[in-house]
Design a protein around this motif. Sequence first.
Motif, PDB file in Angstrom:
ATOM      1  N   ALA A  11      -8.568  -6.372  -0.531  1.00 12.96           N
ATOM      2  CA  ALA A  11      -8.542  -7.090  -1.806  1.00 12.96           C
ATOM      3  C   ALA A  11      -7.848  -6.293  -2.905  1.00 12.96           C
ATOM      4  CB  ALA A  11      -9.966  -7.451  -2.228  1.00 12.96           C
ATOM      5  N   THR A  12      -8.232  -5.046  -3.048  1.00 14.39           N
ATOM      6  CA  THR A  12      -7.664  -4.208  -4.109  1.00 14.39           C
ATOM      7  C   THR A  12      -7.592  -2.772  -3.606  1.00 14.39           C
ATOM      8  OG1 THR A  12      -7.941  -3.524  -6.429  1.00 14.39           O
ATOM      9  CG2 THR A  12      -9.937  -3.768  -5.119  1.00 14.39           C
ATOM     10  N   GLN A 133       2.246  -3.829   2.385  1.00 15.00           N
ATOM     11  CA  GLN A 133       0.854  -3.710   1.965  1.00 15.00           C
ATOM     12  C   GLN A 133      -0.085  -4.336   3.000  1.00 15.00           C
ATOM     13  OE1 GLN A 133      -0.619  -2.262  -1.253  1.00 15.00           O
ATOM     14  NE2 GLN A 133       1.158  -1.162  -0.467  1.00 15.00           N
ATOM     15  N   ARG A 213      -2.926  -7.243   2.198  1.00 17.09           N
ATOM     16  CA  ARG A 213      -3.618  -7.109   0.916  1.00 17.09           C
ATOM     17  C   ARG A 213      -3.543  -8.417   0.137  1.00 17.09           C
ATOM     18  NH1 ARG A 213      -2.820  -1.908  -0.474  1.00 17.09           N
ATOM     19  NH2 ARG A 213      -4.893  -1.540   0.400  1.00 17.09           N
ATOM     20  N   GLY A 214      -4.678  -8.776  -0.431  1.00 17.42           N
ATOM     21  CA  GLY A 214      -4.747 -10.011  -1.201  1.00 17.42           C
ATOM     22  C   GLY A 214      -5.125 -11.220  -0.373  1.00 17.42           C
ATOM     23  N   LYS A 215      -5.325 -11.025   0.935  1.00 19.65           N
ATOM     24  CA  LYS A 215      -5.684 -12.142   1.804  1.00 19.65           C
ATOM     25  C   LYS A 215      -6.986 -11.804   2.549  1.00 19.65           C
ATOM     26  CE  LYS A 215      -0.908 -13.598   2.662  1.00 19.65           C
ATOM     27  NZ  LYS A 215       0.110 -13.878   3.716  1.00 19.65           N
TER      28      LYS A 215
END
Length: 630
Positions: A11-12, A133, A213-215
């Motif tokens: 996520a981060t 990423q 990242r972000g998924k």
Amino acid sequence: MCGIAGIFYPATPKPVDPARITAMADAQAHRGPDGSGVWTAPGIGLGHRRLSIIDVAGSPQPMASRDGALTVTYNGEIYNFAELRTELQALGAVFATKGDTEVLLHGWAAWGPAMLDRLNGMFAFALHDARRQCLFLARDRLGVKPLHYVELSDGGLAFASELKGLLAHPLLRRTPDIRAVEDYMAFGYVPDDACLVAGVKKLPAGHSMLIERGKPVPAPGRWWDVDFSRRATGSVKALEEELVARLRDAVTSRMVADVPLGAFLSGGVDSSAVVAFMAEASKRAVKTCTIGFEEAGLDERAYATEIAKRFATEHRERVVAADDFSLIDTLVTAFDEPFADASALATYRVCELARENVTVALSGDGADEAFAGYRRYKFQAAEERVRGLLPASIRSGVFGTLGRCYPKADWAPRPLRAKTTLLALAEDGAEAYARSVGVTTPALRAMLFTTEARHALGGYRAEDRYVRSMRDAPARDALDRAQYADFQHWLPGDILTKADRTSMAVSLEAREPLLDYRLVEFAATLPVSMRLRRGQGKWLMKKAMERYLPRDILYRPKMGFVTPISAWFRGPLADEAAGLARSRLLAETGWFDPHAIERLAADHRAGRAEHGRTLWQLIMLERSMARLFG
């Protein structure tokens, strides 16, 4: 061989504490006593423990690409790395090391996830791509090398070769999963689609995961599967010659090492075939070793000695006492989850013996699954022929009634256990096979489990995974379906877990040439009659090896590593068995009826029933639960 560990924040990009990665890697120090390494960057940390096999002085890990965009931590061997290296150099890749690890970095840069199709080897690795990423996790086709992972409460995804690597992370909640207990009591091991620690998962064999990242973290995706739906054409002679060529290539490709190399030699068909091709390719005497037993009926040393003399190997042997149960706690530590295949005791001892002289040992594992060597395949094929003669309704009524009335005879050889056979004939083929590979029957599990445990399971049944695999198998025949299901469950969950944990416990790399994926794919296409003929399993393999091995080796009854656990529970371990009913740990789980365990132990000790394997399961479960959950 090595141990890997790491943490990724999808996520981060939270900071990763290097000390935490170090602790996870060091918990697996036995997998890599020759070196260690840790690498961190925002949102990612990778750890490694190294057992040096190739490019001993170089190839440190985690390894980064020249521009720093890619970093990999890797456990395994890529046997065709030299060919891939040449191919990648033609595409412009410049290598800084001589080992196989760097091939993964350049392979990812050139082909991305598709590079997996080009790899011939045993492996589990994590590769971080800073540009994309993402973190890419992958496991080899057959599941020779393990990889565990878990999503943590802080949003991180942690992974490690062994469960003990994850247990070193303070955020891992140690809660037992009752479904995994059902699985374990059914099969004697916790399958690869389950884990005794709730929330922990194992990347399945032949699967990969791309975490971006972000998924959200995706489900693993299959990148390889064995296909039994096609049939090879050609004469017996032509297929025999092709098999010999594939066997030779599988063995010689696994003889590349910069450290001492040898082989396990039981004197059976599989290990003898491996040694035959090793001797053919080696300029020096092959180092072999075997374990013997005091009981003549269990001892294979004479056969191993015959093969050792035939191929002039440098042979060593050691006798293991029948009461060698002092290893229980050692095995509990090595396996983390409960593991009740008692042959692990002998496997550990032969790995221990091999490690005195070599760092790499070739084994004969995998031929029984690939070429239909287990006796259960013969029984399944015969029962399926009978099932095909009668409608299901008649079979269920006639055989089911006879089976329920027939007396139980656990003590007898399987051909004489009419009750077992009659009940199997009454069932669907997949249901019957699922039961045949088990240890503790559904009826006995129901007796042992408390009402609360049965309620918590909510109808969940361990055998259903086998039934699903057989019904959905890419297959033509009942034998195909049984072998396919074993490739999905028995092979990675029992055979390869046993080989990995016992060898790694003594820092030995075990290689399985008979599980070369090209050999497995070829074996899956063989007509049924070339795998199983007139009750003879591995028919074509044995015929092909007649030019190398004597008939008394090829056609003698299969023995394997047999451990006399039933006798132990009527002798030196009788008190341990009786004590299970008073186990505070088992009582606190609320899963088992102590009175049922007490009856089980008493009936076994008195010879009224055969429950040795179930008692062994309960002892190993109790010890593992104590270690995992306190």
